[in-house]
Structures are given as C-alpha cells and as structure tokens.
Scaffold this active site. Structure first.
Site, PDB file in Angstrom:
ATOM      1  CB  THR A  26      -0.900  -0.014   1.255  1.00 37.57           C
ATOM      2  OG1 THR A  26      -1.758  -1.151   1.166  1.00 37.57           O
ATOM      3  CG2 THR A  26      -1.754   1.237   1.359  1.00 37.57           C
ATOM      4  N   GLY A  27       0.388   2.304  -0.654  1.00 36.43           N
ATOM      5  CA  GLY A  27       1.139   3.565  -0.694  1.00 36.43           C
ATOM      6  C   GLY A  27       1.521   3.893  -2.127  1.00 36.43           C
ATOM      7  CB  THR A  29       6.725   3.151  -3.406  1.00 36.64           C
ATOM      8  OG1 THR A  29       6.976   4.386  -2.751  1.00 36.64           O
ATOM      9  CG2 THR A  29       7.944   2.739  -4.198  1.00 36.64           C
ATOM     10  CG  ASP A  81       4.022  -2.670   1.604  1.00 39.93           C
ATOM     11  OD1 ASP A  81       3.724  -1.593   1.055  1.00 39.93           O
ATOM     12  OD2 ASP A  81       3.432  -3.082   2.626  1.00 39.93           O
ATOM     13  CE  LYS A  94       5.122  -1.910   5.253  1.00 38.26           C
ATOM     14  NZ  LYS A  94       4.737  -0.905   4.238  1.00 38.26           N
ATOM     15  CD  GLU A 103       1.390  -1.456   4.642  1.00 41.50           C
ATOM     16  OE1 GLU A 103       1.299  -0.745   3.634  1.00 41.50           O
ATOM     17  OE2 GLU A 103       1.909  -1.055   5.696  1.00 41.50           O
TER      18      GLU A 103
HETATM   19  C1  5RP Z   1       1.272   2.333   4.182  1.00 40.60           C
HETATM   20  C2  5RP Z   1       2.730   2.117   4.199  1.00 40.60           C
HETATM   21  C3  5RP Z   1       3.491   2.573   3.012  1.00 40.60           C
HETATM   22  O1  5RP Z   1       4.232   1.526   2.526  1.00 40.60           O
HETATM   23  C4  5RP Z   1       4.393   3.696   3.408  1.00 40.60           C
HETATM   24  O2  5RP Z   1       3.605   4.704   4.009  1.00 40.60           O
HETATM   25  C5  5RP Z   1       5.163   4.259   2.221  1.00 40.60           C
HETATM   26  O3  5RP Z   1       4.323   4.973   1.394  1.00 40.60           O
HETATM   27  P1  5RP Z   1       4.836   5.694   0.075  1.00 40.60           P
HETATM   28  O4  5RP Z   1       5.312   4.628  -0.844  1.00 40.60           O
HETATM   29  O5  5RP Z   1       3.609   6.430  -0.435  1.00 40.60           O
HETATM   30  O6  5RP Z   1       5.915   6.649   0.481  1.00 40.60           O
HETATM   31  O7  5RP Z   1       3.318   1.591   5.109  1.00 40.60           O
HETATM   32  O8  5RP Z   1       0.670   1.893   5.380  1.00 40.60           O
END
Ligand code: 5RP
Length: 223
Positions: A26-27, A29, A81, A94, A103
């Site tokens: 999630t997120g 990336t 992730d 995270k 996750e």
């Molecule tokens: C979500 C997460 C994401 O992996 C983390 O916040 C990184 O996000 P991004 O890729 O948008 O920087 O742990 O719960």
C-alpha cells in the site's frame, strides 16, 4: 522522488514470475508496482495476488489482477511493499498510509519480502518519522496515556476532524520517538500494551530492499 519510486517498483516486479502468489503493498510506491504488474498481466503473465488494503484491492481489480484471500491460501511467494523509513539492518517504520496491520500479516505469510523505496526513506536511526500504533477504539485514551509514559509524544491520527479509521476499523496513534535505538525491543514492548493491535515497526522481516537513487537503483539483501 516519483521517478525513484517508479524505478524501484519496476525492478521489483522483475522478481514476479509465472504462477506466483503476490502480496500487494500500500502507498504511492507500491501503487507503481501494482500498475507495472497490471501491465505484465495484460501481456500474459498469470499471477494471483492478495492486497494489503482496500485501496490496493481497488487498484489491482482495475488493473485486471486476479485476487484471492487467506481463506484459499496462506503462503504468499513474494510480497512487494513500500516503507516510511528503513535503516541499514533493513528494519523499518511502516504505516504512514494506515495499512500497517494488513501489511504485516501479508508480509508474515510471504516467503520473500521485497521493500521498494525512494532515497528519502533511508535513515541511520529509525524514529524521525512518527511511528504508527494501531489500537482498538475502546479505551484508546488509556493506550495514549501509556504511550505518553514511554516518551512517545503520542497523537491520535485524525482525518477531516474525526479519528482516522483503518481498514480493520481501528484507530492509529502516531508516536514521535525521534530516535529508536532498539527497534526490535520497542516493537515487542508496544504490542504488549492492552488495546494495541499492531505497530509500524517491521524488524527482521525485509529480505531485499530496492531503492531508487537519482537515475540509479541500489539493492540490498538481508544478511
Ligand atoms: C502504508 C505504508 C506505506 O508503505 C508507506 O507509508 C510508504 O508509502 P509511500 O510509498 O507512499 O511513500 O506503510 O501503510
């Protein structure tokens, strides 16, 4: 940063092979990885996936990725992730997006756990990023009090003036520890507080980190 995220995500999906069961993070990336996987699926790759959030589920469905759940299987081949912070031992914070509980469950069922980041996520010591702690709504104030006693400067996460609610119906308390010198110990200690469901420290879990850095990719395997 978005180019670094994209190049890390592209490198990660190269590890996805025919027939694999893949955990989808999630997120922003992880969203690039889901999108690149979607491309591969439309080009004929057969995979099944388990998403770590409702947001990733919706994206994966829109990409045409076949989804399953833990009623059908509990052994994921590869989970991809993102992370909010990662140290040289590949310990992480995270949960910035609030999906840390699913996750961690998906990561714990994966044979291989791949983390994709941009270069801003690499740190010497974890803790500058507020550590999310997921708590059940009942008695969250009690947990907040315990966290205050641990010098965590805890704050209930809000969204539109209301408590932020996770996909599992819980609240998040963000903790500013500033510097976490013993992440594995803190991960255990936090989970022993009654009312805490899980926290965003992921220690000893990441098998490989892929980081986009400028126009390069840097990769590190767990020792
Ligand atoms: C979500 C997460 C994401 O992996 C983390 O916040 C990184 O996000 P991004 O890729 O948008 O920087 O742990 O719960």
């Amino acid at each position: 940063m978005s180019l670094e995220k994209q190049s890390a995500a592209r490198a990660a999906v190269e590890e996805v092979k025919e027939g694999m069961l893949v955990g989808l993070g999630t997120g922003s990336t992880a969203a690039y990885a889901i999108s690149f996987l979607g491309e591969k699926v439309r080009n004929g790759l057969n995979i099944t996936a388990i998403p770590t959030s409702e947001a990733s589920k919706q994206q994966a469905e829109a990409e045409g990725i076949l989804l399953t759940d833990f009623e059908h299987t509990i052994r994921i081949d590869l989970c991809i992730d993102g992370a909010d912070e990662i140290d040289s031992e590949l310990n992480m914070i995270k949960g910035g997006g609030g999906a840390l509980l699913r996750e961690k469950i998906v990561a714990a069922s994966a044979k291989r756990y791949l983390i994709i980041i941009d270069s801003s996520k690499q740190v010497e010591t974890l803790g500058a990023f507020p550590l999310p702690v997921e708590v059940i709504p009942f008695g969250w104030q009690v947990v907040l009090g315990k966290l205050e006693g641990m010098n965590a400067r805890p704050e209930l996460r809000k969204s539109g003036g209301q408590p932020f609610v996770t996909d599992e119906g819980n609240y998040i308390i963000d903790c500013s520890f500033k510097s976490i010198l013993e992440p594995a110990q803190l991960e255990t200690d936090l989970n022993r507080i009654p009312g805490v469901v899980e926290n965003g420290l992921f220690t000893g879990m990441c098998d490989r980190m892929i980081m986009g850095m400028g126009d390069q990719i840097f990769s590190k395997e767990r020792r």
